[in-house]
Design a protein around this motif. Structure first.
Motif, mmCIF file in Angstrom:
data_model
loop_
_atom_site.group_PDB
_atom_site.id
_atom_site.type_symbol
_atom_site.label_atom_id
_atom_site.label_comp_id
_atom_site.label_asym_id
_atom_site.label_seq_id
_atom_site.Cartn_x
_atom_site.Cartn_y
_atom_site.Cartn_z
ATOM 1 N N LYS A 13 0.826 -1.209 0.000
ATOM 2 C CA LYS A 13 0.000 0.000 0.000
ATOM 3 C C LYS A 13 0.865 1.266 0.000
ATOM 4 O O LYS A 13 0.545 2.242 -0.675
ATOM 5 C CB LYS A 13 -0.936 -0.001 1.209
ATOM 6 N N LEU A 14 1.965 1.228 0.752
ATOM 7 C CA LEU A 14 2.862 2.386 0.774
ATOM 8 C C LEU A 14 3.526 2.598 -0.579
ATOM 9 O O LEU A 14 3.696 3.727 -1.030
ATOM 10 C CB LEU A 14 3.912 2.226 1.869
ATOM 11 N N GLU A 15 3.896 1.500 -1.254
ATOM 12 C CA GLU A 15 4.494 1.609 -2.582
ATOM 13 C C GLU A 15 3.485 2.174 -3.580
ATOM 14 O O GLU A 15 3.825 2.994 -4.430
ATOM 15 C CB GLU A 15 4.997 0.240 -3.051
ATOM 16 N N LYS A 16 2.239 1.741 -3.447
ATOM 17 C CA LYS A 16 1.198 2.224 -4.345
ATOM 18 C C LYS A 16 0.964 3.723 -4.140
ATOM 19 O O LYS A 16 0.822 4.475 -5.102
ATOM 20 C CB LYS A 16 -0.090 1.441 -4.102
ATOM 21 N N GLN A 17 0.946 4.155 -2.867
ATOM 22 C CA GLN A 17 0.725 5.573 -2.578
ATOM 23 C C GLN A 17 1.889 6.447 -3.028
ATOM 24 O O GLN A 17 1.697 7.523 -3.564
ATOM 25 C CB GLN A 17 0.505 5.783 -1.081
ATOM 26 N N SER A 18 3.108 5.970 -2.769
ATOM 27 C CA SER A 18 4.280 6.802 -3.064
ATOM 28 C C SER A 18 4.748 6.667 -4.502
ATOM 29 O O SER A 18 5.455 7.534 -5.008
ATOM 30 C CB SER A 18 5.430 6.458 -2.113
ATOM 31 N N GLY A 19 4.405 5.563 -5.145
ATOM 32 C CA GLY A 19 4.881 5.333 -6.503
ATOM 33 C C GLY A 19 6.356 4.958 -6.550
ATOM 34 O O GLY A 19 6.979 4.994 -7.602
ATOM 35 N N LYS A 39 8.338 11.922 7.025
ATOM 36 C CA LYS A 39 6.962 11.968 7.525
ATOM 37 C C LYS A 39 6.763 10.943 8.627
ATOM 38 O O LYS A 39 7.265 9.826 8.548
ATOM 39 C CB LYS A 39 5.989 11.708 6.391
#
Length: 183
Positions: A132-138, A162
């Motif tokens: 999910k973090l990879e998806k959000q940050s790209g 952050k």
């Protein structure tokens, strides 16, 4: 502060040299620096010797030569370390390695983070969070997972600069502050 500026300049110079040599060399320099720092952290007396002005450059180079002989880094990193010795900057080596690894992560599109939970997370949960973090940050996310029972529940997430503190401890602290203010 000055040491930090110096370390950044040396790290940038080494990074620029690595970029000219290619991606393989760029990573190899980072790995060699990490091996040297790992050896230095294993014996903190060495860092104190490198910081101590009583020891001459020749003595410091002698110690450095023995360390490099055991670790066998590439010739560029060996020469880089000898240059640091000549300039009296061997004590900056740990900071140089930290900043170099940040430059390398940025170049490779990697974001590092840390998750602190009250209980150990299952592997599938770790993968889901990282996904999910990879998806959000790209970007590719590399996470460190730690357990701290003092947070009671929830989690603390640090990614880059952050911080998200969704722990029960933090919520209780906010509630305590609100009660003090009479809200």
């Amino acid at each position: 502060m000055i040491g930090n500026i110096v370390a950044r300049r040396y790290a940038r110079a080494l990074f620029a040299l690595g970029q000219k040599q290619g991606d393989k060399e760029l990573k190899a320099y980072g790995e060699d620096l990490a091996k040297i720092i790992s050896a230095l952290e294993g014996t903190p007396e060495l860092v104190r010797v490198f910081r101590n002005p009583i020891f001459t450059v020749a003595e410091k180079k002698g110690i450095l030569k023995q360390i490099l002989a055991k670790l066998k880094p590439g010739p560029v990193i060996s020469n880089f370390c000898y240059l640091l010795a000549d300039k009296g900057r061997l004590d900056c080596l740990p900071e140089i390695q930290v900043y170099y690894s940040k430059l390398l992560d940025e170049f490779e599109g990697i974001v590092r983070g840390e998750i602190v939970t009250a209980v150990k997370l299952a592997d599938n949960m770790k993968q889901e969070i990282a996904g999910k973090l990879e998806k959000q940050s790209g970007r590719k996310v590399v996470m460190d997972y730690n357990v701290d029972q003092d947070i009671i529940g929830g989690l603390m997430l640090k990614v880059g600069d952050k911080v998200l503190d969704a722990s029960i401890r933090a919520q209780l602290q906010i509630l305590k502050e609100n009660i003090k203010r009479g809200e």
